[in-house]
Design an enzyme around this catalytic site. Structure first.
Site, short mmCIF file in Angstrom:
data_model
loop_
_atom_site.label_atom_id
_atom_site.label_comp_id
_atom_site.label_asym_id
_atom_site.label_seq_id
_atom_site.Cartn_x
_atom_site.Cartn_y
_atom_site.Cartn_z
N ARG A 173 8.93 31.01 54.03
CA ARG A 173 8.36 32.35 53.88
C ARG A 173 6.94 32.29 53.34
O ARG A 173 6.07 33.07 53.73
CB ARG A 173 9.24 33.20 52.95
CG ARG A 173 10.55 33.65 53.58
CD ARG A 173 11.51 34.14 52.52
NE ARG A 173 10.91 35.15 51.67
CZ ARG A 173 11.17 35.29 50.37
NH1 ARG A 173 12.01 34.48 49.76
NH2 ARG A 173 10.58 36.25 49.68
N SER A 188 16.94 36.12 48.17
CA SER A 188 16.48 34.87 47.55
C SER A 188 16.82 34.86 46.06
O SER A 188 17.40 33.90 45.54
CB SER A 188 14.97 34.73 47.74
OG SER A 188 14.46 33.63 47.01
#
Length: 432
Positions: A173, A188
């Site tokens: 990411r 996350s």
């Protein structure tokens, strides 16, 4: 899981076209990527599709569960006292974990605080604690359990077996422009916290110039998403959305923030740090369901949290009485005019501390323990031209120039009669 059941391109197309991913597709793609079957470029495309199309609550919950399933899930049920943890989305001067973990442990909970390192303008809890001589971040699971049983609190690095899929996705990411996705941020954070095995969790979601989330609506969306994820996973979860438009406390930098945290534990410290520490501690005590309903403010005043801090530092090899590192060089930024300080931008102070050596641009970079920024005034204070406003600390004076550049336009001083409305620290409270 049979890889022939799914095709990565079909999963990407489905999300690209706005369809909801099935549980089976999510389980497969997270597992296959962790095993190296799905290529980085394919997962990059899927992450971008998620950022653009979003995810439903069931999708986010399943994505989080799949990341948890990629590794171990801890349990601390044998400790005989409730476990509760806290997570902050990060900000400038956010040293709250340091006094908070021993305070909540002194109230009777077990606090397994698995923390990370800083990247960019926000400092990492482990970097701060590593400025304490001898302190070590890496503990085995047996050492974590023993310290929780003996001391009640541990702050250490997460083991590599917790949510390994998240480590891979986090790195991807960062380099594909998909960090800003609320579903991906929430999953996350929560995959690691749920895998950590705590029975209750309090979230500190920062909003403002010095936070990742700049707008209140965005912070509220993230807070609600994470609270829902925790609740769906059976973890008692509450979130406080807190202000990060001005640095928290009077320091930004590793050893500087440890010193300020010890002042709080000793009964002093800046009012905003004390206020947020006690607010979060009360939420953690409530979420843990501790008997006797202990008041963290009373526990802090009695000095019990300081005793726990010292025991926690010693248990991880640190010397709580050793002098903390100090930078070799300092320079002072003066107040530009007489009047009232109306603005001191958190992001600018964070970037200045980073450029002085308190943070890192890449994960492998070293940090300077003594580097950072010390504040001598906060918005609302009356100031006089030429008095110290900020002191910059570094071992490498050639860094001063770029740090000072970061502070250009960060300070505003109004006339002496300028009204400054103090923004509350806690802006919203979100529960399941």
């Amino acid at each position: 899981m049979a890889d022939e059941l799914f095709d990565a391109v079909d999963v990407i197309r489905g999300k690209r076209d706005g369809h909801e991913l099935s549980d089976e597709a999510i389980d497969w793609v997270v597992d296959a990527y962790t095993r190296g079957v799905v290529a980085h470029e394919q997962m990059s495309a899927l992450l971008m599709a998620i950022l653009l199309q979003g995810m439903s609550r069931p999708e986010i919950a399943r994505w989080t569960a799949a990341m948890i399933a990629s590794g171990d899930r801890l349990s601390f049920g044998e400790l005989g006292r409730p476990t509760v943890d806290k997570h902050s989305t990060g900000g400038v001067g956010d040293k709250i974990t340091l006094p908070l973990a021993p305070l909540v442990a002194a109230c009777g909970a077990a606090v397994p605080q698995l923390s990370g390192r800083g990247l960019g303008h926000t400092g990492g809890t482990l970097d701060k604690l590593e400025s304490v001589p001898g302190w070590r971040a890496s503990l085995s699971l047996d050492e974590v359990r023993a310290q929780l049983a003996d001391v009640g609190a541990v702050i250490c690095a997460a083991t590599e077996t917790l949510a390994p899929a998240d480590r891979l996705l986090y790195a991807l990411r960062d380099v594909t422009g998909t960090v800003e996705s609320v579903p991906l941020i929430a999953s996350s954070i929560m995959s690691k916290k749920i895998a950590e095995g705590t029975s209750a969790l309090v979230l500190d979601v920062k909003v403002g110039s010095g936070a990742f989330m700049k707008e209140l609506a965005q912070a509220l969306e993230l807070a609600r998403t994470m609270v829902d994820l925790g609740t769906d996973a059976g973890v008692r979860t509450v979130a406080l959305v807190t202000d990060m438009s001005t640095p928290l406390g009077l320091t930004a930098g590793n050893a500087l923030e440890v010193r300020e945290s010890v002042e709080v534990l000793a009964g002093g410290g800046p009012a905003d740090v004390v206020e947020l520490t006690v607010d979060l501690a009360r939420e953690m005590v409530s979420a843990a369901g501790l008997p006797g309903d202990p008041d963290p403010a009373d526990v802090l005043r009695r000095g019990a949290a300081m005793d726990t801090w010292r025991a926690m530092v010693r248990a991880q090899g640190g010397d709580p009485d050793a002098p903390l590192p100090m930078a070799r060089e300092t320079t002072v930024v003066p107040v530009p005019a007489d009047g009232v300080l109306t603005r001191l931008d958190a992001m600018a102070v964070g970037v200045a501390a980073w450029r002085l050596g308190a943070g890192r641009a890449r994960r492998e970079d070293a940090v300077q323990a003594g580097a950072g920024v010390e504040l001598h005034a906060k918005p609302g204070d009356t100031v006089r031209a030429g008095d110290p406003l900020l002191t910059l600390h570094t071992d490498t004076p050639e860094r001063f120039e770029r740090a000072l550049e970061a502070l250009q336009g960060a300070v505003e001083v109004g006339p002496a009669d300028t009204p400054v409305t103090a923004r509350p620290i806690v802006l919203e409270r979100i529960t399941g």
